[in-house]
Design a protein around this motif. Sequence first.
Motif, PDB file in Angstrom:
ATOM      1  N   PHE A 295      13.289  56.414  43.568  1.00  0.00           N
ATOM      2  CA  PHE A 295      14.100  57.473  42.782  1.00  0.00           C
ATOM      3  C   PHE A 295      13.053  58.781  43.075  1.00  0.00           C
ATOM      4  CE2 PHE A 295      13.582  57.985  38.249  1.00  0.00           C
ATOM      5  CZ  PHE A 295      15.262  58.414  38.089  1.00  0.00           C
ATOM      6  N   LEU A 296      11.710  58.615  43.169  1.00  0.00           N
ATOM      7  CA  LEU A 296      11.135  60.244  42.873  1.00  0.00           C
ATOM      8  C   LEU A 296      11.357  60.508  44.146  1.00  0.00           C
ATOM      9  CD1 LEU A 296       7.727  59.065  42.272  1.00  0.00           C
ATOM     10  CD2 LEU A 296       8.891  59.677  40.236  1.00  0.00           C
ATOM     11  N   ARG A 297      11.751  60.238  45.604  1.00  0.00           N
ATOM     12  CA  ARG A 297      11.920  61.069  46.992  1.00  0.00           C
ATOM     13  C   ARG A 297      13.355  61.281  45.771  1.00  0.00           C
ATOM     14  NH1 ARG A 297       9.876  56.508  49.627  1.00  0.00           N
ATOM     15  NH2 ARG A 297      11.753  55.788  49.728  1.00  0.00           N
ATOM     16  N   LYS A 298      14.722  61.403  45.171  1.00  0.00           N
ATOM     17  CA  LYS A 298      15.582  61.393  45.115  1.00  0.00           C
ATOM     18  C   LYS A 298      15.354  62.636  44.550  1.00  0.00           C
ATOM     19  CE  LYS A 298      18.233  58.618  47.328  1.00  0.00           C
ATOM     20  NZ  LYS A 298      19.388  59.204  48.411  1.00  0.00           N
ATOM     21  N   TYR A 299      14.445  62.244  43.271  1.00  0.00           N
ATOM     22  CA  TYR A 299      14.155  63.511  42.729  1.00  0.00           C
ATOM     23  C   TYR A 299      14.146  64.585  43.558  1.00  0.00           C
ATOM     24  CZ  TYR A 299      14.205  62.383  37.692  1.00  0.00           C
ATOM     25  OH  TYR A 299      14.346  62.155  36.219  1.00  0.00           O
ATOM     26  N   ASP A 300      12.741  64.977  44.565  1.00  0.00           N
ATOM     27  CA  ASP A 300      12.651  64.934  45.401  1.00  0.00           C
ATOM     28  C   ASP A 300      13.726  65.988  45.917  1.00  0.00           C
ATOM     29  OD1 ASP A 300       9.419  65.035  45.054  1.00  0.00           O
ATOM     30  OD2 ASP A 300       9.612  63.559  46.316  1.00  0.00           O
ATOM     31  N   GLU A 301      14.489  65.609  46.402  1.00  0.00           N
ATOM     32  CA  GLU A 301      16.243  65.891  47.040  1.00  0.00           C
ATOM     33  C   GLU A 301      16.568  66.932  45.840  1.00  0.00           C
ATOM     34  OE1 GLU A 301      18.006  63.105  48.462  1.00  0.00           O
ATOM     35  OE2 GLU A 301      16.719  62.095  49.073  1.00  0.00           O
ATOM     36  N   LEU A 302      16.699  66.627  44.762  1.00  0.00           N
ATOM     37  CA  LEU A 302      17.584  67.214  43.777  1.00  0.00           C
ATOM     38  C   LEU A 302      16.787  69.128  43.614  1.00  0.00           C
ATOM     39  CD1 LEU A 302      18.156  64.356  41.180  1.00  0.00           C
ATOM     40  CD2 LEU A 302      19.606  65.781  42.558  1.00  0.00           C
ATOM     41  N   ILE A 303      15.617  68.638  43.434  1.00  0.00           N
ATOM     42  CA  ILE A 303      14.724  69.821  43.393  1.00  0.00           C
ATOM     43  C   ILE A 303      15.064  70.569  44.510  1.00  0.00           C
ATOM     44  CG2 ILE A 303      12.473  70.546  42.603  1.00  0.00           C
ATOM     45  CD1 ILE A 303      11.704  68.351  41.480  1.00  0.00           C
ATOM     46  N   LYS A 310      21.728  74.842  45.223  1.00  0.00           N
ATOM     47  CA  LYS A 310      22.932  74.093  44.915  1.00  0.00           C
ATOM     48  C   LYS A 310      23.626  74.296  43.721  1.00  0.00           C
ATOM     49  CE  LYS A 310      23.321  72.022  48.724  1.00  0.00           C
ATOM     50  NZ  LYS A 310      24.498  72.202  50.008  1.00  0.00           N
ATOM     51  N   GLY A 311      24.554  74.566  43.337  1.00  0.00           N
ATOM     52  CA  GLY A 311      24.995  74.057  42.179  1.00  0.00           C
ATOM     53  C   GLY A 311      24.263  73.408  40.911  1.00  0.00           C
ATOM     54  N   LEU A 312      24.296  74.224  39.780  1.00  0.00           N
ATOM     55  CA  LEU A 312      23.834  73.246  38.879  1.00  0.00           C
ATOM     56  C   LEU A 312      24.268  72.179  38.962  1.00  0.00           C
ATOM     57  CD1 LEU A 312      21.022  72.725  37.309  1.00  0.00           C
ATOM     58  CD2 LEU A 312      22.016  74.170  35.746  1.00  0.00           C
ATOM     59  N   ASN A 313      25.346  72.473  38.228  1.00  0.00           N
ATOM     60  CA  ASN A 313      26.404  71.136  37.890  1.00  0.00           C
ATOM     61  C   ASN A 313      26.759  70.073  38.564  1.00  0.00           C
ATOM     62  OD1 ASN A 313      27.737  72.076  35.744  1.00  0.00           O
ATOM     63  ND2 ASN A 313      29.400  73.061  36.323  1.00  0.00           N
ATOM     64  N   ASP A 314      27.096  70.150  39.712  1.00  0.00           N
ATOM     65  CA  ASP A 314      27.139  68.880  40.940  1.00  0.00           C
ATOM     66  C   ASP A 314      24.922  68.582  41.357  1.00  0.00           C
ATOM     67  OD1 ASP A 314      29.375  69.564  41.947  1.00  0.00           O
ATOM     68  OD2 ASP A 314      27.972  71.122  43.873  1.00  0.00           O
ATOM     69  N   ILE A 315      24.290  69.438  40.299  1.00  0.00           N
ATOM     70  CA  ILE A 315      22.991  68.812  40.725  1.00  0.00           C
ATOM     71  C   ILE A 315      23.127  67.765  39.512  1.00  0.00           C
ATOM     72  CG2 ILE A 315      20.558  68.581  40.066  1.00  0.00           C
ATOM     73  CD1 ILE A 315      21.967  69.673  43.577  1.00  0.00           C
ATOM     74  N   ASN A 316      23.670  68.376  38.330  1.00  0.00           N
ATOM     75  CA  ASN A 316      23.388  67.280  37.230  1.00  0.00           C
ATOM     76  C   ASN A 316      24.007  66.252  37.215  1.00  0.00           C
ATOM     77  OD1 ASN A 316      22.099  69.314  35.387  1.00  0.00           O
ATOM     78  ND2 ASN A 316      23.853  70.385  34.741  1.00  0.00           N
ATOM     79  N   GLN A 321      23.674  60.061  37.738  1.00  0.00           N
ATOM     80  CA  GLN A 321      24.149  59.241  38.644  1.00  0.00           C
ATOM     81  C   GLN A 321      23.350  58.363  38.507  1.00  0.00           C
ATOM     82  OE1 GLN A 321      27.172  58.219  38.736  1.00  0.00           O
ATOM     83  NE2 GLN A 321      26.868  56.364  39.775  1.00  0.00           N
ATOM     84  N   LEU A 322      22.230  59.129  39.852  1.00  0.00           N
ATOM     85  CA  LEU A 322      20.797  58.460  40.582  1.00  0.00           C
ATOM     86  C   LEU A 322      20.503  58.171  39.514  1.00  0.00           C
ATOM     87  CD1 LEU A 322      18.632  58.213  42.451  1.00  0.00           C
ATOM     88  CD2 LEU A 322      17.520  61.024  41.522  1.00  0.00           C
ATOM     89  N   GLU A 323      19.991  58.168  37.962  1.00  0.00           N
ATOM     90  CA  GLU A 323      18.982  57.791  36.778  1.00  0.00           C
ATOM     91  C   GLU A 323      20.424  56.556  36.227  1.00  0.00           C
ATOM     92  OE1 GLU A 323      18.251  60.307  32.534  1.00  0.00           O
ATOM     93  OE2 GLU A 323      16.195  59.167  33.939  1.00  0.00           O
ATOM     94  N   LEU A 382      10.484  67.927  35.412  1.00  0.00           N
ATOM     95  CA  LEU A 382      10.069  68.809  36.836  1.00  0.00           C
ATOM     96  C   LEU A 382      11.952  69.096  36.696  1.00  0.00           C
ATOM     97  CD1 LEU A 382       8.302  65.715  39.032  1.00  0.00           C
ATOM     98  CD2 LEU A 382       7.912  68.758  38.698  1.00  0.00           C
ATOM     99  N   LEU A 383      12.523  68.497  36.625  1.00  0.00           N
ATOM    100  CA  LEU A 383      14.148  68.688  36.401  1.00  0.00           C
ATOM    101  C   LEU A 383      14.519  69.901  35.754  1.00  0.00           C
ATOM    102  CD1 LEU A 383      16.653  67.710  37.620  1.00  0.00           C
ATOM    103  CD2 LEU A 383      17.845  66.997  35.245  1.00  0.00           C
ATOM    104  N   ILE A 384      14.048  70.365  34.955  1.00  0.00           N
ATOM    105  CA  ILE A 384      13.929  71.416  33.511  1.00  0.00           C
ATOM    106  C   ILE A 384      13.317  72.410  34.133  1.00  0.00           C
ATOM    107  CG2 ILE A 384      13.578  72.285  31.564  1.00  0.00           C
ATOM    108  CD1 ILE A 384      13.819  69.243  30.271  1.00  0.00           C
ATOM    109  N   GLY A 385      12.006  72.053  34.857  1.00  0.00           N
ATOM    110  CA  GLY A 385      11.121  72.891  35.871  1.00  0.00           C
ATOM    111  C   GLY A 385      11.622  73.195  37.075  1.00  0.00           C
ATOM    112  N   GLY A 386      12.673  73.021  37.310  1.00  0.00           N
ATOM    113  CA  GLY A 386      13.536  73.315  38.309  1.00  0.00           C
ATOM    114  C   GLY A 386      14.811  73.827  38.501  1.00  0.00           C
ATOM    115  N   ALA A 387      15.548  73.491  36.874  1.00  0.00           N
ATOM    116  CA  ALA A 387      16.908  74.678  36.633  1.00  0.00           C
ATOM    117  C   ALA A 387      16.086  75.857  36.230  1.00  0.00           C
ATOM    118  CB  ALA A 387      17.250  73.901  35.675  1.00  0.00           C
ATOM    119  N   ILE A 388      14.517  75.868  35.374  1.00  0.00           N
ATOM    120  CA  ILE A 388      13.860  77.068  35.143  1.00  0.00           C
ATOM    121  C   ILE A 388      14.024  78.075  36.725  1.00  0.00           C
ATOM    122  CG2 ILE A 388      12.510  78.698  34.138  1.00  0.00           C
ATOM    123  CD1 ILE A 388      11.864  76.012  32.040  1.00  0.00           C
TER     124      ILE A 388
END
Length: 516
Positions: A295-303, A310-316, A321-323, A382-388
Amino acid sequence: MKNINVFGYATFGTPNGFTQSCIYGNKSLEKVLKKFDLKSDAIQLLSPNDRIYSIRKESAQNNILLSYSVYTFAKEKNSNRSGTFIGTSLVFTNEILPENLILSSLHEIHINLKNNNVSGDGFVLNINHSKDFNLQDIFSKDFEKLEYQTHKIDFLDWDNSGYSLVIKTDKLDTNSIQDLFRKSLSILPKYDTVYFIDSKEIAEFVSQKRLFRLIDKNGLDREIEKLQEERVQKVEDAILYLKNKRLKHEENGRKEFENFKKKIEHNEQKHSANSKIIEESDRNLKALNNLYQTFLRKYDELISKLSSEKGLNDINYSYSQLEKDFLNEKSKLDSISDVSSFSTTRTVSSVPLSRLIPEDDNEPEKSKPDVFKIISAVLNVLLIGGAIVFYTMFYEKPSEPAIPNTTESQDNTVIESITSNSASGKLNPTPNAVAENQENIAEMLNRFDSTSTIHYVTDIIFEKNKSIKDVYQFQKNDYKKLLFEKNPEAFRVDNTDTVLIRKDLLQNIPSYRQQQ
């Protein structure tokens, strides 16, 4: 303490009456020993030639006392009443002499006592109290040596019955008295005192008064035989009692053995089951660790994807789905059963796996955080930070090359929703629908009243709408704010909380529907 004591006594008339004194041995017995006085309304000497012998048992000062006595006729100084006497008793403490020595010593002491204190042919006592007895030369020089010839008194049982028995014999010569003394020891446990007489007149007096039981020598033999049968019966009863008790204890022992054996077998089964639980728990623990690592590796991939424009909607969507997948997998491993205790059969409720993670024993209980909540919070940060970071890198740089209109329009809309001051802008992904399941909505509304807080309302919405919970369960505060914004007329803001006042106006329940 001497084993042999001697008492002298007599009926002295007015004013002293009957008195007795210890004339040899332990003087303290005078205070505890029963009186040797004859019960004149039951038995008495009727003529100068009469004699009465007796054996009496009693206990005093934690000792068994056995007294051999002889009574002979004597008149009081100033009276001619009948039934008066002078007597002597050998009182043995725990040990006695052979019958021949008892009788010879008793005769010798009594004759000397009587000769010293009764006047010649008149049979009249010449003293007024037993303490005044003339004791000169009444004991032989060898009397004290008798102490070394005593033997233990051996009674099979002891019964303070209060009964007295009178035995009539044809003559009281030396041999017959010794024989009566010896035989009477066998019946003494049943009677307190046994008297021996040879006078027909005394026997008739006893029979008429009917206060003491009267038997002859043959009756003594039957009495001995009867008591022997009773002893045999008591022994048989005791044996039967012990046998029954043994059988009972044997049965109890067998039952306890079987119970313990069953407990051991049951505990062995528990041990086997517990071993399987421990093995399964160990596998679950390893699987849970691997799940979190993945799960943590998937977060790294999203970041990383955010960083790669990449498109934020796709990431969202990918994050949601990941969670969701993570929570589904985690629910399969999130609890294990406690092993059973050998000391109890009580079933222990399941314990979350998060409780298996070691905690700092020096910290107070309330300060120990839930590890999984911390991990989820960190991942959200981390996710919000990545978005910022994405917003900073792309949205605030006007000099960047223009992106095709469709993508630019879509990304700008998402970025604006993230940075907006409204609660909907903080929720990720942004709600794009409302709850429509009327059955769920009706059931929720039935659970609300005028005291329901917005926090309680949100909990019920999450409980009854799995699709909302799966997406926003880690953003509950933002969801509450949006719920309030969408339904302002339904709530009232108090000083301490926000309360639902009109559940009929709670019509806009934000939800998220995945785009097809």
